[in-house]
Design a protein around this motif. Structure first.
Motif, mmCIF file in Angstrom:
data_model
loop_
_atom_site.group_PDB
_atom_site.id
_atom_site.type_symbol
_atom_site.label_atom_id
_atom_site.label_comp_id
_atom_site.label_asym_id
_atom_site.label_seq_id
_atom_site.Cartn_x
_atom_site.Cartn_y
_atom_site.Cartn_z
ATOM 1 N N TRP B 267 16.167 -32.263 -10.598
ATOM 2 C CA TRP B 267 16.316 -33.302 -11.626
ATOM 3 C C TRP B 267 15.980 -32.787 -13.010
ATOM 4 N N PRO B 269 17.167 -32.043 -16.738
ATOM 5 C CA PRO B 269 18.115 -32.911 -17.456
ATOM 6 C C PRO B 269 19.587 -32.538 -17.246
ATOM 7 N N THR B 272 20.504 -33.718 -13.886
ATOM 8 C CA THR B 272 20.567 -35.177 -13.870
ATOM 9 C C THR B 272 21.892 -35.666 -14.449
ATOM 10 N N TRP B 273 22.309 -35.061 -15.562
ATOM 11 C CA TRP B 273 23.560 -35.533 -16.177
ATOM 12 C C TRP B 273 24.788 -35.083 -15.392
ATOM 13 N N PHE B 275 24.793 -35.070 -12.224
ATOM 14 C CA PHE B 275 24.779 -36.098 -11.184
ATOM 15 C C PHE B 275 25.353 -37.407 -11.721
ATOM 16 N N ILE B 276 24.910 -37.789 -12.928
ATOM 17 C CA ILE B 276 25.401 -39.047 -13.510
ATOM 18 C C ILE B 276 26.922 -38.969 -13.679
ATOM 19 N N TRP B 278 29.005 -37.198 -12.051
ATOM 20 C CA TRP B 278 29.626 -37.239 -10.732
ATOM 21 C C TRP B 278 29.666 -38.673 -10.199
ATOM 22 N N VAL B 279 28.549 -39.379 -10.339
ATOM 23 C CA VAL B 279 28.489 -40.752 -9.825
ATOM 24 C C VAL B 279 29.487 -41.643 -10.574
ATOM 25 N N VAL B 280 29.597 -41.456 -11.886
ATOM 26 C CA VAL B 280 30.496 -42.339 -12.632
ATOM 27 C C VAL B 280 31.957 -42.016 -12.301
ATOM 28 N N ALA B 282 32.904 -40.971 -9.412
ATOM 29 C CA ALA B 282 33.063 -41.588 -8.090
ATOM 30 C C ALA B 282 33.273 -43.090 -8.251
ATOM 31 N N ALA B 283 32.535 -43.681 -9.193
ATOM 32 C CA ALA B 283 32.704 -45.115 -9.444
ATOM 33 C C ALA B 283 34.136 -45.400 -9.907
#
Ligand code: HEM
Lengths: 552, 329
Positions: B267, B269, B272-273, B275-276, B278-280, B282-283
């Motif tokens: 985690w 930074p 973390t970003w 990951f963010i 990637w998640v968005v 995926a969203a």
């Protein structure tokens, strides 16, 4: 067309034929809780939790919840900066701490989001997996009643027997690796149904299930693994026991007796730096040469540990993570007897390795303490005072102040080896020493000799038993994704009816998800194989890519 | 290994040359759009009478100045569009040579600091664009690709510039090379994906308003773009193609981190970003399969995801310090 099925059944089969995914129907989430008490509410809650919309909301929440983890220092990775923050701004810091802003990724609210997300994931994907397993064993769905409404549709007349058309369609499709179901020509009509691209759904499920496995492997690693750090000076040794580590962070289920019994001696640490240019002083190589003993009594091996090239021994890995200088100091008492002679780890304070440290000499009366900084390339700056201008030891020097009195070691309270409590001591003076210099302490308190320096290296020793599973699940997830996003699931139907004598009226239609290139090419190829040639296509619009959207 | 200053200097000249070419291409693409005959915004499937009330005969709908059938005489906008394409090719070749020489000057892949990463990503965007243009007519897209390429290069040579030099030890890893290569390719494609998504929103707004007989502020642009449905499908295809690669890039980064620091995910930074982002993304893919989110809303999610990607590069490197801080910025 004569369809034996009732209107309702055919509507259903039409929906069935058009659904190319086991994704839950969105109507689920819109269903209101039914007035059947607790059970009804539970069912409603479960359906809502496992709906696509909830998954979407939870994904957003997960992204948003991660943001503060990058904006505030985190205890897990940077505890010192968290302490700084709390010291500089205690009020705001306290509030933020209460909210878990310094432990975002281990906070309960972050956990709540991902736990819900993964429950939703399991609740969504497991039923879909069962459904897909059933579909994989069943036949392609029968044709929707109105083939002409499908995005790809061709009509052609073929001068051949209907049964022959059915057989050759089925043969062509089988030859192109479609799954095929077919009827006999019953005098009035007959059909072929075919489907391809099941791997899309398989991949999608594989991806989601791999995410579950990935989560488990992260948990296994955190629970059973450990991570520790140790500083070793050149010429010193380190044995892999818990007591020898400077810091040790085991998982809750870690078994300390499982530490492999290796030891090593750091023979030499070497570093190279850029000289000149914009990046003057930037590190270029680091390497630690060690002599390794895998277990007590085993033969000595030499090994080299570098950044990005850890030492693997007994299931754990030893990483080179930092380095610095350890000045060698000799202290003699008033009689000239040696009371201290060792190298002392100094901690770097800046990129040019201005380093600070402390020497404690408890065996003199009164006790003696030295506080100082080491400068690898010493320069006296008119503004900053003594500083280092380069990380390599080109012109080493130490500045040392000496204190006498009570070191406070007898209180029983643990003390940092990097700081000196001078509250019960008095200062003797300060001196700059180059290697070899001897400083006669004022008041006949003996002498301090700066003999030179050695380097030290810090190592992280880590073991993550979930790592292998994590890699495997990541590879499966990527494979699943690639299948899911790159493969098209598509269906083709052929329907024949007898037309004028000797002529068969053939309808060929195809369906796919709108996103990828349409099934049009394959329909076209089938038509060509049946001898239809390029056909007139009533549903195809002139602009390319237009006709591929299914009417939903 | 010493740094070859001469090669590094030539690399800089080539990059300036590429910027000049892209500037010309930008002007040509803009001129091409400006002089192009627009299409009717009423989408297919609408009864003719309704479409006719839009003022333009239905037959002209497909006669897009771009992508329309070639009928001998060059329609308006065609010539400057062709010039734009050719000069973009030239710029891409110059930029590629610049990236290559930079790599040769330091004897390593040229993506060890923000300057090199930015220049290489700009090259990836340009290369992806010209490669895609081999199979289909993308002159309408040219302006919206060349513009971010120029902006990136401008930022690179002014703010981010770093002399050619060797790497700090933590960055010497072939996993890093794999990780950054994948990230650069994704960056290039996501940039084009974001441009197409933005244009989809413009075309879609234009079409929606045209359906109810209203005008839209950006009508002039919307008319010169392909149909919204086509843009949407194209944007989806780019994102769907890139998402597995982005996942791979994140995983490769984790493997590198494990090799360098003894943990595959901490985690930091930058992590973390990633990951963010990637998640968005995926969203976004989820949103396309969720009722009420398809179409415009999903597109906005894709743009947010690209924003996260950009923030990870600029915001995190400049505003936040972590283990990943590059040598030189
Ligand atoms: C850890 C969280 C999740 C991530 C990262 C994720 C990611 C993705 C991605 C990238 C796709 C696109 C693949 C494709 O279109 O085939 C996808 C599709 C899908 N996801 Fe998820 N997902 C997650 C959780 C969930 C949950 C909780 C559900 C259940 C509600 C779900 C249901 C689906 C479905 C049904 C599809 C396929 C949509 C379609 O058929 O086009 N996912 N997911």
């Amino acid at each position: 067309m004569n369809d034996p099925m009732s209107a309702a059944a055919s509507r259903e089969s039409q929906d069935d034929a058009q659904r190319l995914s086991t994704a839950p129907l969105d109507v689920d989430s819109a269903v209101e809780p039914m007035g059947i008490g607790v059970l009804g509410w539970l069912r409603w809650a479960w359906r809502t939790l496992t709906s696509m919309r909830t998954a979407l909301v939870l994904l957003f929440l997960l992204a948003v919840a991660s943001v503060p983890g990058s904006l505030f220092p985190q205890r897990g990775s940077n505890p010192l900066r968290v302490n700084d923050y709390l010291a500089n701004d205690p009020v705001k810091g306290r509030i933020l701490d209460r909210l878990g802003m310094f432990d975002v990724f281990s906070s309960s609210w972050f956990a709540a989001i991902y736990v819900l997300l993964f429950i939703s994931l399991a609740g969504c994907v497991l039923p879909r997996t069962l459904l897909h397993a059933k579909i994989l064993r069943s036949r392609p769905p029968v044709a929707p009643r109105h083939l002409a409404r499908l995005p790809e549709h061709r009509m052609l007349d073929i001068a051949s027997d209907p049964q022959v058309v059915l057989d050759s369609s089925a043969a062509w499709l089988r030859g192109h690796r479609w799954r095929v179901d077919t009827s006999e020509f019953d005098g009035r009509g007959g059909w072929v149904a075919a489907e391809k691209g099941y791997a899309r759904e398989t991949g999608n499920l594989l991806f989601h299930l791999s995410l579950l496995v990935l989560l488990v492997s992260v948990g296994v690693g955190a629970f059973n693994g450990f991570k520790a750090t140790v500083i070793v000076r050149e010429g010193s040794s380190f044995a892999d026991t818990q007591a020898q580590f400077d810091s040790f962070a085991p998982g809750r289920g870690f078994d300390p007796t499982s530490l492999p019994p290796f030891s090593f001696t750091l023979n030499k640490f070497s570093a190279d730096y850029q000289r000149g240019g914009q990046q003057n002083g930037a590190a270029r190589t680091f390497a630690a040469d060690v002599t390794l003993v895998r277990e007590p009594g085993a033969a000595k091996e030499s090994a080299r540990i570098e950044v990005n090239d850890p030492l693997v021994v007994g299931g754990v890995k030893v990483f080179l993570v930092g380095h610095g200088y350890a000045p060698m100091v000799t202290v003699r008492n008033a009689k000239g007897d040696i009371v201290f002679h060792d190298s002392v780890v100094f901690l770097p304070q800046d990129g040019n390795f201005k380093s600070t440290g402390v020497v404690k000499v408890p065996d003199t009366v009164p006790q003696l303490g030295l506080v100082g900084f080491f400068l690898p390339t010493a320069v006296v700056d008119p503004v900053l005072g003594p500083t280092s201008t380069f990380p390599a030891a080109d012109r080493p020097a130490i500045y040392i102040s000496a204190w006498t009195g009570d070191l406070g070691l007898g209180t029983g309270r643990p003390q940092s080896v990097y700081s000196l409590n001078t509250s019960t001591m008095s200062r003797l003076g300060i001196e700059e020493l180059a290697p070899g210099d001897v400083w006669a302490l004022p008041g006949g308190n003996g002498t301090v000799t700066f003999d030179g320096y050695v380097q030290w290296a810090s190592f992280t020793v880590a073991h993550d038993p979930g790592k292998e599973l994590a890699v495997v699940s990541a590879v499966l997830a990527i494979t699943g994704l690639a299948l899911s996003l790159l493969i098209r699931r598509r269906r083709v139907w052929v329907r024949v009816a007898s037309g004028e004598p000797g002529v068969t009226v053939v309808e060929v239609a195809g369906l796919t998800r709108s996103e990828h290139a349409s099934v049009g090419d394959e329909v076209e190829a089938l038509v060509a194989a049946l001898g239809g040639g390029p056909s007139e296509n009533p549903s195809r619009t002139p602009a390319p890519g237009q006709g591929s959207k299914p009417q939903t | 290994m010493p740094t070859n200053e001469t090669l590094a200097a030539y690399s800089n000249y080539l990059i300036y040359g590429a910027m000049a070419a892209f500037t010309i291409a930008m002007i040509a693409f803009a001129a091409s759009l400006a002089s192009m005959r627009g299409r009717d915004l009423v989408p297919a499937g609408v009864p003719e009478a309704e479409a006719a009330s839009g003022g333009v005969a239905v037959a002209t709908r497909t006669a897009l100045a771009v992508g329309g059938p070639d009928d001998g005489a060059l329609p308006p906008g065609r010539r400057s569009g062709n010039i734009g394409m050719s000069v973009t090719w030239l710029g891409t070749v110059l930029l590629g040579a610049g990236v290559l020489l930079r790599g040769l000057s330091v004897q390593r892949p040229p993506w060890g600091n923000m300057y090199e990463f930015a220049v290489t990503t700009a090259f990836a965007v340009a290369l992806a664009f010209v490669a895609l243009s081999l199979k289909r007519d993308l002159r309408w897209l040219g302006l919206f690709v060349v513009l971010p390429v120029l902006l990136t290069l401008g930022l690179a040579v002014t703010v981010l510039y770093t002399d050619a030099a060797q790497l700090v030890p933590a960055l010497k890893s072939y996993w890093l090379v794999i990780h950054v290569t994948a990230a650069i390719i994704c960056g290039g494609a996501f940039c084009i994906g974001a441009a197409v998504t933005l244009l989809f929103l413009v075309a879609d707004s234009g079409e929606r308003r045209a359906l109810v007989g209203k005008r839209y502020r950006l009508d002039a642009l919307a008319r010169r773009l392909p149909e919204a449905a086509r843009l949407d499908a194209m944007a989806y295809r780019i994102h769907a193609f890139m998402f597995p690669l982005w996942t791979f890039a994140v995983v490769a980064g984790a493997i590198w981190a494990e090799n360098a620091w003894g943990r595959y995910w901490g985690w930091d930074p930058k992590e973390t970003w990633a990951f963010i982002t990637w998640v968005v993304y995926a969203a976004y893919l989820h949103a396309r399969a969720t009722a009420g989110w398809k179409g415009r809303k999903a597109s906005v999610v894709a743009l947010v995801a690209f924003g996260c990607f950009l923030f990870n590069f600029f915001g995190v490197n400049i505003l936040i310090t972590g283990l990943h801080s590059y040598a030189g910025v």
